[in-house]
Enzyme design. Structure first.
Site, mmCIF file in Angstrom:
data_model
loop_
_atom_site.group_PDB
_atom_site.id
_atom_site.type_symbol
_atom_site.label_atom_id
_atom_site.label_comp_id
_atom_site.label_asym_id
_atom_site.label_seq_id
_atom_site.Cartn_x
_atom_site.Cartn_y
_atom_site.Cartn_z
ATOM 1 N N ARG A 188 13.713 21.656 -16.401
ATOM 2 C CA ARG A 188 14.770 21.685 -17.427
ATOM 3 C C ARG A 188 14.701 23.004 -18.197
ATOM 4 O O ARG A 188 15.719 23.637 -18.474
ATOM 5 C CB ARG A 188 14.572 20.527 -18.409
ATOM 6 C CG ARG A 188 14.835 19.163 -17.820
ATOM 7 C CD ARG A 188 14.552 18.079 -18.866
ATOM 8 N NE ARG A 188 14.627 16.765 -18.264
ATOM 9 C CZ ARG A 188 13.644 15.863 -18.286
ATOM 10 N NH1 ARG A 188 12.513 16.121 -18.910
ATOM 11 N NH2 ARG A 188 13.799 14.695 -17.711
ATOM 12 N N PHE B 101 23.674 12.419 -12.563
ATOM 13 C CA PHE B 101 22.483 11.553 -12.655
ATOM 14 C C PHE B 101 21.691 11.961 -13.902
ATOM 15 O O PHE B 101 20.506 12.244 -13.850
ATOM 16 C CB PHE B 101 21.598 11.656 -11.404
ATOM 17 C CG PHE B 101 22.340 11.478 -10.090
ATOM 18 C CD1 PHE B 101 22.558 10.201 -9.589
ATOM 19 C CD2 PHE B 101 22.806 12.584 -9.373
ATOM 20 C CE1 PHE B 101 23.242 10.028 -8.372
ATOM 21 C CE2 PHE B 101 23.475 12.415 -8.167
ATOM 22 C CZ PHE B 101 23.693 11.137 -7.656
ATOM 23 N N ASP C 247 20.480 15.451 -9.781
ATOM 24 C CA ASP C 247 19.105 14.921 -9.833
ATOM 25 C C ASP C 247 19.123 13.424 -9.507
ATOM 26 O O ASP C 247 18.864 12.582 -10.374
ATOM 27 C CB ASP C 247 18.511 15.165 -11.242
ATOM 28 C CG ASP C 247 17.061 14.735 -11.336
ATOM 29 O OD1 ASP C 247 16.383 14.640 -10.290
ATOM 30 O OD2 ASP C 247 16.594 14.469 -12.465
ATOM 31 N N CYS D 195 13.539 13.718 -5.204
ATOM 32 C CA CYS D 195 12.206 13.196 -5.541
ATOM 33 C C CYS D 195 11.699 12.264 -4.448
ATOM 34 O O CYS D 195 10.829 11.436 -4.684
ATOM 35 C CB CYS D 195 12.218 12.520 -6.904
ATOM 36 S SG CYS D 195 13.381 11.163 -7.030
HETATM 37 N N1 SAH Z 1 18.133 13.825 -14.610
HETATM 38 C C1 SAH Z 1 17.462 12.761 -15.302
HETATM 39 C C2 SAH Z 1 16.736 11.797 -14.406
HETATM 40 C C3 SAH Z 1 17.577 11.168 -13.321
HETATM 41 S S1 SAH Z 1 16.935 9.710 -12.675
HETATM 42 C C4 SAH Z 1 16.539 13.335 -16.358
HETATM 43 O O1 SAH Z 1 16.397 14.566 -16.440
HETATM 44 O O2 SAH Z 1 15.941 12.575 -17.107
HETATM 45 C C5 SAH Z 1 18.232 9.127 -11.709
HETATM 46 C C6 SAH Z 1 19.398 8.530 -12.460
HETATM 47 O O3 SAH Z 1 20.436 8.287 -11.524
HETATM 48 C C7 SAH Z 1 19.166 7.202 -13.150
HETATM 49 O O4 SAH Z 1 19.443 7.337 -14.509
HETATM 50 C C8 SAH Z 1 20.170 6.222 -12.503
HETATM 51 O O5 SAH Z 1 20.777 5.344 -13.446
HETATM 52 C C9 SAH Z 1 21.182 7.154 -11.945
HETATM 53 N N2 SAH Z 1 21.944 6.711 -10.762
HETATM 54 C C10 SAH Z 1 21.490 6.101 -9.656
HETATM 55 N N3 SAH Z 1 22.472 5.990 -8.735
HETATM 56 C C11 SAH Z 1 23.575 6.548 -9.279
HETATM 57 C C12 SAH Z 1 24.921 6.765 -8.822
HETATM 58 N N4 SAH Z 1 25.298 6.387 -7.597
HETATM 59 N N5 SAH Z 1 25.772 7.383 -9.650
HETATM 60 C C13 SAH Z 1 25.399 7.762 -10.889
HETATM 61 N N6 SAH Z 1 24.149 7.605 -11.355
HETATM 62 C C14 SAH Z 1 23.253 7.002 -10.573
#
Ligand code: SAH
Length: 396
Positions: free
Chosen positions: A211, A227, A299, A339
């Site tokens: 970040r 995400f 992400d 990940c």
């Molecule tokens: N970028 C974030 C972490 C992401 S974790 C950070 O920096 O903290 C992954 C995220 O993807 C989760 O919050 C989950 O709710 C979301 N997610 C999972 N599948 C998804 C989809 N199809 N569309 C949108 N969000 C999704």
């Protein structure tokens, strides 16, 4: 002590300090081993190789703790090992600006099955194996003695415990945990973390350095954070002077937390740029509507939870990145992550190359993202590498 003799030719990984002994590598167990017992692992001739804890119910029957014959795996041993892992975090993190990070990262810190994260003055533990679960009290006592936390909470991953034949377990183990989310500090930005309700451990500590790195590219840009969860990347970008930031996550709770995080940092935001939606669908619609951002962040959650699911996940990663790239023009940046431990960095680059071809774009890889200092990768245990990312510049 119970002795576990390996089958002929199976001693190499153990000799090289890999942490796992699979059931198929064992020739015989001498004595009546109970699950959770410390056992002595020998080669086929009975020569000492390592000590570890035993669980017949798991495919990984022994997880190794020590390769030194003179060591005794007792209470003091656990204390010293935990202390050492925590002390390793004393360099490389600025405690004036960051109060939350990982203290113990399982096999990478030679403590297989144990993950401990520090959130402000509280600890969140994951006891992922039976051998670790049986030593919970020793571990809590050590953590309390070394760190004097206000509270220790357990949030163990259910799937991992099931593989070990142990029940799912969550809850307060020591001290108190506030009912309200706690406010952590990461590089001087504040984030609300709900250790009781949040996903995983309530906040993704592993993206801290990424970040911060990416924030260097955000100034003056329009940013799309896909995400977003509680807005790690969004807040860093906003703080670094992004023109505007759109955040998307399928979880309404995550989006609520993101809103509170903007407020906690006294940052202005536009409600219409906090979007609860499926990213795959959103990007398709954005293509249809010709929307544009200067910097897109992807992400996603672990799309390949196992090696078996890799071919399917490969297609999902490719589709996702292609949809994002189709929206982009010369000079734009894509920061894309995976990940999935079973996906290598080289393979991820290949997927991006395919996505670029299908989107009709030419890319440069200008930076490789990885894991932060508190999520180390141990050379003898390559499985501890899971988080990878690429910063891509669209050049035509
Ligand atoms: N970028 C974030 C972490 C992401 S974790 C950070 O920096 O903290 C992954 C995220 O993807 C989760 O919050 C989950 O709710 C979301 N997610 C999972 N599948 C998804 C989809 N199809 N569309 C949108 N969000 C999704």
């Amino acid at each position: 002590m119970i002795q576990v003799n390996l089958a002929k030719g199976k001693e190499k990984p153990v000799k090289h300090h890999h942490s796992w002994v699979f059931s198929g590598a064992i020739a015989k167990v001498i004595g009546q081993a109970n699950n959770g017992d410390i056992v002595r692992v020998n080669d086929n001739n009975g020569q000492f190789l390592a000590y570890g804890y035993y669980n017949q119910a798991s495919k990984i029957t022994v997880r190794l703790l020590s390769w030194s014959e003179s060591e005794t795996i007792d209470k003091d041993w656990w204390f010293e090992k935990i202390k050492k892992s925590i002390e390793r975090r004393n360099e490389g993190i600025d405690f004036n600006t960051t109060d939350s990070y990982r203290l113990i990262f399982s096999e990478a810190d030679e403590l297989p099955g144990l993950i401990v994260d520090k959130f402000q003055d509280y600890l969140v533990c994951q006891f992922l194996t039976l051998g670790i679960d049986q030593r919970k009290q020793i571990i809590i006592d050590a953590l309390v003695q070394i760190l004097q936390p206000k509270g220790v909470y357990e949030r163990s991953d259910a799937a991992a415990r099931t593989l070990e034949g142990i029940a799912v377990s969550n809850g307060l183990l020591y001290g108190t945990i506030p009912n309200e989310p706690i406010l952590i500090k990461e590089n001087n930005l504040h984030f609300l973390v709900d250790v009781n309700e949040g996903q995983k451990s309530g906040y993704f500590l592993d993206q801290r350095e990424n970040r911060a790195y990416l924030a260097n590219f955000a100034k003056g840009k329009t940013v799309l954070d896909c995400f977003s969860y509680s807005g790690g990347f969004s807040l860093y970008a906003k703080n670094a002077g992004a023109k505007n930031v759109t955040s998307i996550d399928s979880s309404a709770l995550a989006m609520e937390t993101l809103r509170s995080n903007y407020e906690a940092n006294q940052m202005a935001f536009a409600s219409e740029q906090l979007i609860v939606a499926d990213v795959f669908q959103y990007l398709r619609n954005a293509n249809a509507e010709n929307l544009h951002w200067d910097l897109i962040i992807l992400d996603p959650p672990k799309l390949a939870p196992s090696r078996k699911s890799l071919p399917r996940a490969e297609r999902a990663y490719k589709d996702l990145n292609m949809q994002a790239l189709k929206l982009m023009k010369e000079g734009d940046l894509l920061a894309t992550f995976s990940c999935s431990g079973s996906l290598t960095l080289e393979h991820f680059k290949q997927i991006l190359a395919w996505a670029a071809v299908d989107a009709g774009k030419e890319l440069q890889f200008i930076h490789e993202f990885g894991q932060p200092i508190d999520h180390p990768v141990r050379s003898a245990f390559p499985e501890s590498f899971y988080l990878k990312g690429l910063l891509c510049r669209v050049i035509s």
